[in-house]
Design an enzyme around this catalytic site. Structure first.
Site, PDB file in Angstrom:
ATOM      1  N   LYS A 127       3.405  -6.576 -10.044  1.00  0.00           N
ATOM      2  CA  LYS A 127       2.481  -7.689 -10.307  1.00  0.00           C
ATOM      3  C   LYS A 127       3.175  -8.786 -11.113  1.00  0.00           C
ATOM      4  O   LYS A 127       3.034  -9.981 -10.822  1.00  0.00           O
ATOM      5  CB  LYS A 127       1.255  -7.166 -11.058  1.00  0.00           C
ATOM      6  N   TYR A 169      -1.070  17.785  -7.520  1.00  0.00           N
ATOM      7  CA  TYR A 169      -0.271  16.934  -6.635  1.00  0.00           C
ATOM      8  C   TYR A 169      -1.162  16.205  -5.632  1.00  0.00           C
ATOM      9  O   TYR A 169      -1.088  14.971  -5.497  1.00  0.00           O
ATOM     10  CB  TYR A 169       0.759  17.786  -5.906  1.00  0.00           C
TER      11      TYR A 169
END
Length: 334
Positions: A127, A169
């Site tokens: 960003k 996970y």
């Protein structure tokens, strides 16, 4: 074929199809890992400038030790902790995460952090610099798919147990996809995600808790030790040779004018674990016997991707067959 030759061949193949990263500034988190180091290799071969971030808890310095010169920089750092770069990256690829099922019960918090805090940090870097962003997600987001959804399309929302041993996970990767989508929606970030299916090849670890099924079977076969199969071996996976996987990842990274796509990259050939064991025994000329052990909790019974989107969006499909890929990997291990 040596890794260096495979990297050169892959780079040339990508260029022939218009995929070229020359002069790009690229950040690769998890760049010393199995797949991450291959990505670094191919990007550098194409003339990119690469910054590799890795804390080396599962990645290895030897995977990137040959990468030198002013176009490569290694930063030892845990990406789940904030870090600031002045480099104006064109592309950020977030690949940092432990991925072996044998690690899920030993390091669940680190795995969760890499795909939540870690992706938040990586997205923040993208960003700041207005970078393109690619997230390497996983077929594990599908969990144990319902029989009617194999081969599994990207539209399938999954059958995942958040409380099971794989939850750290599976759910972290699903959260990672939500982070990527949120940054695309709120900040207009140029994002894309790849769901990786079982991949194998040189640099994949077969030792201790890092051992995945293909390198583990090869190591066992070459030393004539018993091949350890979980369950009855009828569970399936779709095994993709590493050069095919990297080809798909980089095609998606280079794709212009896409709106936060998620794409399955994996072989569409479904192989049972027992057949994999028998094939490796044959290819190695091993005297190993096959032994059977209890199936781990929540172990998916079938795993095979629908790759229609990869074909249509990227012009991608696997080119290295399982037997050929195993022959290459076995020679490398030897």
């Amino acid at each position: 074929m040596a890794v260096e030759e495979e990297v050169k061949d892959l780079s040339r193949s990508l260029r022939r199809d218009g995929v070229d990263f020359e002069d790009w500034q690229v950040l690769v988190t998890g760049g010393a890992g199995f797949l991450g180091s291959w990505v670094c290799d191919v990007l550098l071969e194409q003339g990119a400038r690469v910054t590799c971030v890795d804390n080396l808890v599962s990645g290895r310095e030897e995977n990137i030790g040959h990468l030198t010169g002013d176009r490569f920089r290694f930063v030892k750092h845990d990406i789940s902790r904030p870090i600031v770069f002045d480099t104006p990256f064109d592309l950020v690829i977030h690949m940092a995460s432990r991925a072996s099922p044998f690690e899920f019960t030993r390091h669940p918090i680190q795995i969760l952090k890499a795909n939540t805090l870690g992706i938040w940090v990586a997205l923040g870097i993208a960003k700041k610099h207005g970078s393109r962003f690619l997230y390497t997600s996983t077929s594990e987001v599908y969990g144990n798919p319902d029989p009617g959804f194999v081969p599994t399309p990207e539209s399938y929302h999954g059958n995942v147990n958040p409380l099971g041993p794989r939850g750290c996970y599976d759910e972290a990767k699903r959260a990672g996809e939500a982070f990527v989508t949120a940054y695309h929606t709120q900040h207009g970030l140029d994002t894309r995600m790849v769901r990786i299916f079982n991949t194998y090849g040189p640099r994949m670890r077969g030792d201790d808790i890092y051992g995945r099924v293909v390198p583990r079977f090869i190591d066992q076969a070459l030393s004539n030790k018993p091949i350890t199969v979980f369950g009855d071996g009828t569970q399936t996976r779709s095994f993709t040779y590493v050069t095919d996987q990297i080809n798909g990842i980089l095609r998606l990274a280079a794709k212009e004018d896409v709106d936060n796509p998620v794409v399955n990259i994996g072989s569409n050939r479904e192989t049972s674990i027992i057949d994999l064991a028998r094939l490796i025994i044959r290819l190695t000329g091993s005297d190993s016997e096959i032994t059977f052990h209890p199936l781990p909790e929540d172990d998916p019974l079938r795993r095979c991707p629908d790759i229609t989107r990869a074909r249509e969006l990227l012009g991608w499909e696997p080119k290295v067959g399982l037997e050929e890929g195993l022959r290459r990997f076995i020679e490398h291990v030897k």
